[in-house]
Design a protein around this motif. Structure first.
Motif, PDB file in Angstrom:
ATOM      1  N   GLY A  74       0.823  -1.206   0.000  1.00  7.63           N
ATOM      2  CA  GLY A  74       0.000   0.000   0.000  1.00  7.63           C
ATOM      3  C   GLY A  74       0.852   1.249   0.000  1.00  7.63           C
ATOM      4  O   GLY A  74       1.918   1.278   0.601  1.00  7.63           O
ATOM      5  N   VAL A  75       0.359   2.263  -0.698  1.00 11.75           N
ATOM      6  CA  VAL A  75       1.091   3.533  -0.790  1.00 11.75           C
ATOM      7  C   VAL A  75       0.178   4.667  -0.312  1.00 11.75           C
ATOM      8  O   VAL A  75      -1.029   4.489  -0.173  1.00 11.75           O
ATOM      9  N   ARG A  76       0.774   5.825  -0.070  1.00 10.42           N
ATOM     10  CA  ARG A  76       0.022   7.006   0.372  1.00 10.42           C
ATOM     11  C   ARG A  76      -0.660   7.680  -0.808  1.00 10.42           C
ATOM     12  O   ARG A  76       0.005   7.984  -1.806  1.00 10.42           O
ATOM     13  N   THR A  77      -1.950   7.891  -0.687  1.00 13.12           N
ATOM     14  CA  THR A  77      -2.667   8.659  -1.705  1.00 13.12           C
ATOM     15  C   THR A  77      -3.647   9.586  -0.992  1.00 13.12           C
ATOM     16  O   THR A  77      -3.682   9.604   0.243  1.00 13.12           O
ATOM     17  N   PHE A  78      -4.472  10.283  -1.750  1.00 11.48           N
ATOM     18  CA  PHE A  78      -5.491  11.144  -1.136  1.00 11.48           C
ATOM     19  C   PHE A  78      -6.633  10.327  -0.548  1.00 11.48           C
ATOM     20  O   PHE A  78      -7.427  10.822   0.228  1.00 11.48           O
ATOM     21  N   ALA A  79      -6.736   9.050  -0.910  1.00 13.87           N
ATOM     22  CA  ALA A  79      -7.842   8.219  -0.421  1.00 13.87           C
ATOM     23  C   ALA A  79      -7.716   8.058   1.092  1.00 13.87           C
ATOM     24  O   ALA A  79      -6.642   7.736   1.594  1.00 13.87           O
ATOM     25  N   ASP A  80      -8.822   8.302   1.800  1.00 13.60           N
ATOM     26  CA  ASP A  80      -8.727   8.207   3.258  1.00 13.60           C
ATOM     27  C   ASP A  80      -9.682   7.168   3.850  1.00 13.60           C
ATOM     28  O   ASP A  80      -9.961   7.172   5.029  1.00 13.60           O
ATOM     29  N   HIS A  81     -10.177   6.268   2.975  1.00 16.78           N
ATOM     30  CA  HIS A  81     -11.066   5.217   3.483  1.00 16.78           C
ATOM     31  C   HIS A  81     -10.284   4.003   3.964  1.00 16.78           C
ATOM     32  O   HIS A  81     -10.853   3.063   4.481  1.00 16.78           O
ATOM     33  N   ALA A  82      -8.974   4.026   3.749  1.00 16.38           N
ATOM     34  CA  ALA A  82      -8.145   2.894   4.156  1.00 16.38           C
ATOM     35  C   ALA A  82      -6.812   3.443   4.657  1.00 16.38           C
ATOM     36  O   ALA A  82      -6.453   4.581   4.358  1.00 16.38           O
ATOM     37  N   ARG A  83      -6.089   2.611   5.423  1.00 19.90           N
ATOM     38  CA  ARG A  83      -4.808   3.066   5.993  1.00 19.90           C
ATOM     39  C   ARG A  83      -3.839   3.474   4.885  1.00 19.90           C
ATOM     40  O   ARG A  83      -3.118   4.445   4.982  1.00 19.90           O
ATOM     41  N   ASN A  84      -3.815   2.670   3.828  1.00 20.34           N
ATOM     42  CA  ASN A  84      -3.000   2.961   2.646  1.00 20.34           C
ATOM     43  C   ASN A  84      -3.814   2.568   1.422  1.00 20.34           C
ATOM     44  O   ASN A  84      -4.891   1.984   1.559  1.00 20.34           O
ATOM     45  N   THR A  85      -3.319   2.866   0.255  1.00 20.82           N
ATOM     46  CA  THR A  85      -4.003   2.436  -0.969  1.00 20.82           C
ATOM     47  C   THR A  85      -3.215   1.263  -1.536  1.00 20.82           C
ATOM     48  O   THR A  85      -2.063   1.421  -1.960  1.00 20.82           O
ATOM     49  N   LEU A  86      -3.839   0.085  -1.482  1.00 19.01           N
ATOM     50  CA  LEU A  86      -3.139  -1.117  -1.938  1.00 19.01           C
ATOM     51  C   LEU A  86      -3.087  -1.085  -3.465  1.00 19.01           C
ATOM     52  O   LEU A  86      -4.117  -1.102  -4.121  1.00 19.01           O
ATOM     53  N   ASP A  87      -1.888  -1.012  -3.988  1.00 14.28           N
ATOM     54  CA  ASP A  87      -1.727  -0.828  -5.435  1.00 14.28           C
ATOM     55  C   ASP A  87      -1.527  -2.190  -6.104  1.00 14.28           C
ATOM     56  O   ASP A  87      -0.406  -2.591  -6.409  1.00 14.28           O
ATOM     57  N   LEU A  88      -2.648  -2.872  -6.348  1.00  9.08           N
ATOM     58  CA  LEU A  88      -2.522  -4.210  -6.947  1.00  9.08           C
ATOM     59  C   LEU A  88      -2.054  -4.145  -8.392  1.00  9.08           C
ATOM     60  O   LEU A  88      -1.551  -5.129  -8.927  1.00  9.08           O
ATOM     61  N   SER A  89      -2.185  -2.977  -9.002  1.00  9.14           N
ATOM     62  CA  SER A  89      -1.760  -2.866 -10.406  1.00  9.14           C
ATOM     63  C   SER A  89      -0.252  -3.010 -10.539  1.00  9.14           C
ATOM     64  O   SER A  89       0.275  -3.241 -11.633  1.00  9.14           O
ATOM     65  N   VAL A  90       0.462  -2.871  -9.428  1.00 12.98           N
ATOM     66  CA  VAL A  90       1.920  -2.990  -9.509  1.00 12.98           C
ATOM     67  C   VAL A  90       2.336  -4.455  -9.725  1.00 12.98           C
ATOM     68  O   VAL A  90       3.418  -4.727 -10.224  1.00 12.98           O
ATOM     69  N   VAL A  91       1.444  -5.383  -9.363  1.00 11.15           N
ATOM     70  CA  VAL A  91       1.833  -6.807  -9.425  1.00 11.15           C
ATOM     71  C   VAL A  91       2.130  -7.255 -10.864  1.00 11.15           C
ATOM     72  O   VAL A  91       3.251  -7.692 -11.158  1.00 11.15           O
ATOM     73  N   PRO A  92       1.143  -7.115 -11.795  1.00 12.22           N
ATOM     74  CA  PRO A  92       1.485  -7.516 -13.171  1.00 12.22           C
ATOM     75  C   PRO A  92       2.588  -6.656 -13.778  1.00 12.22           C
ATOM     76  O   PRO A  92       3.363  -7.131 -14.617  1.00 12.22           O
ATOM     77  N   ALA A  93       2.671  -5.395 -13.341  1.00 13.74           N
ATOM     78  CA  ALA A  93       3.721  -4.520 -13.886  1.00 13.74           C
ATOM     79  C   ALA A  93       5.108  -5.028 -13.463  1.00 13.74           C
ATOM     80  O   ALA A  93       6.034  -5.105 -14.286  1.00 13.74           O
ATOM     81  N   VAL A  94       5.245  -5.410 -12.212  1.00 12.06           N
ATOM     82  CA  VAL A  94       6.526  -5.957 -11.732  1.00 12.06           C
ATOM     83  C   VAL A  94       6.817  -7.278 -12.431  1.00 12.06           C
ATOM     84  O   VAL A  94       7.934  -7.542 -12.866  1.00 12.06           O
ATOM     85  N   LYS A  95       5.786  -8.115 -12.556  1.00  6.35           N
ATOM     86  CA  LYS A  95       5.985  -9.444 -13.160  1.00  6.35           C
ATOM     87  C   LYS A  95       6.484  -9.316 -14.600  1.00  6.35           C
ATOM     88  O   LYS A  95       7.249 -10.147 -15.074  1.00  6.35           O
TER      89      LYS A  95
END
Ligand code: PEP
Ligand code: MN
Length: 337
Positions: A238-259
């Protein structure tokens, strides 16, 4: 640049290539696990001429690596890296489930949770003995006594131990007691720490920084690999974003990008990613669906009394349910678990 050798290459021919690289003032890095012998060149500031190497006996081809991260890139090594830790495999077709409390609080707590997560199907136990806390007044972890407790949990459950080292001194201690060194989000760009764990015999669990790009994460992994340690698992937390509904914003899009760009396994930590236990199972399932190599989750037998991260710790029965779901999902994503 990557030098790919012929199938029937001799040791002498390999040594000649290594010598040529070193004579030019660069570093020759044998690439492990490749089907053919391959040697990565690092340390050159300007592009090399492939023909310089292609003319040498035993060399099949010399390929330019265009990315700034070399050793961790798919250009250097096409097939997935599979790590083996005390017989547990991570990467490739395997799914890894790393579970445990945020912090080791005492022996009874760690052993109880260890038994529960082992029975539910976790394949690694994780707990912190050194905790990075926002406030200096919060519980900082038990330190070395906590590591001794972790070693007891391994004896009792058979599960390999993942635990964080926050500084150089702690790395040596973690090496004595544990099986995988975690580098936390706040230390992702602590370059002296990265170089130190790059010299370790233990694998490294490298968490993405709270404001780090994917390239920065891969460059940090490159620091570790450049010192000779290729046994790296990446982790999106998770990374810091403007979203405040969660502790962090889990960036699942990074998974296929890293792969796409790297051969290293990448796991997802939906506990720190969301900060709330009810959000953990759906995002853990989503992580597996997008191709993550496993998950890291926090579990506590009495989360209301936890000394750190209680609100995001799953109850043991919730964790057991999640493992069941992952078992059902695994064949759908061509994984074994
Ligand atoms: C942790 O894994 O317990 C932790 C503190 O995580 P992070 O470094 O991702 O904040
Ligand atoms: Mn935590």
């Amino acid at each position: 640049m990557l030098i790919v050798m012929d199938k029937g290459v001799t040791d002498r021919e390999i040594q000649a290539v290594v010598k040529r690289i070193e004579d030019l003032g660069y570093k020759a890095n044998p690439i492990p696990g490749a089907q053919r012998v391959a040697i990565g060149i690092t340390g050159n500031q300007t592009p090399l001429d492939p023909e310089e190497f292609e003319a040498m006996p035993g060399v099949k081809e010399a390929i330019r690596v265009t990315k700034p991260y070399k050793l961790v890139s798919r250009e250097m090594k096409g097939e997935d890296t599979v790590l083996s830790v005390r017989g547990r495999e991570v990467g490739g077709r395997h799914l890894a489930v790393i579970a445990g409390p945020c912090a080791v609080e005492n022996e009874e707590q760690a052993l109880a949770i260890g038994q529960l997560v082992a029975a539910a199907g976790a394949n690694f136990f994780r707990g912190g003995a050194f905790k990075p806390r926002t406030s200096p007044y919060s519980f900082q972890g038990l330190g070395e006594p906590g590591l001794r407790i972790l070693a007891k949990v391994r004896d009792a459950t058979g599960l390999p131990i993942v635990t964080e080292a926050m500084d150089l001194e702690a790395v040596s201690l973690v090496e004595e007691y544990a099986d995988v060194i975690q580098i936390g989000a706040r230390n992702m760009q602590n370059f002296s720490l990265l170089k130190r764990v790059g010299k370790s015999r233990l694998p490294v669990f490298l968490k993405r920084g709270i404001a780090a790009t994917m390239d920065e994460l891969l460059m940090s992994a490159e620091y570790v690999a450049a010192e000779g340690n290729y046994r790296i698992m990446l982790c999106e937390r998770g990374v810091r974003t403007f979203a405040d509904h969660a502790r962090n914003t889990l960036d699942l899009s990074v998974v296929p990008a890293v792969k796409h760009l790297s051969h290293l396994p990448i796991l997802v930590d939906p506990s720190h990613g969301t900060g709330r236990r009810d959000r953990v199972p759906p995002l853990a399932r989503a992580a597996i669906a997008v191709g993550a190599d496993g998950i890291m989750v926090e579990v506590h037998d009495h989360p209301e009394k936890a000394l750190s991260d209680g609100p995001q710790a799953m109850y043991p029965d919730q964790f057991a349910e999640l493992v069941k779901d992952l078992r059902a999902m695994a064949p759908l994503v061509s994984r074994t678990f």
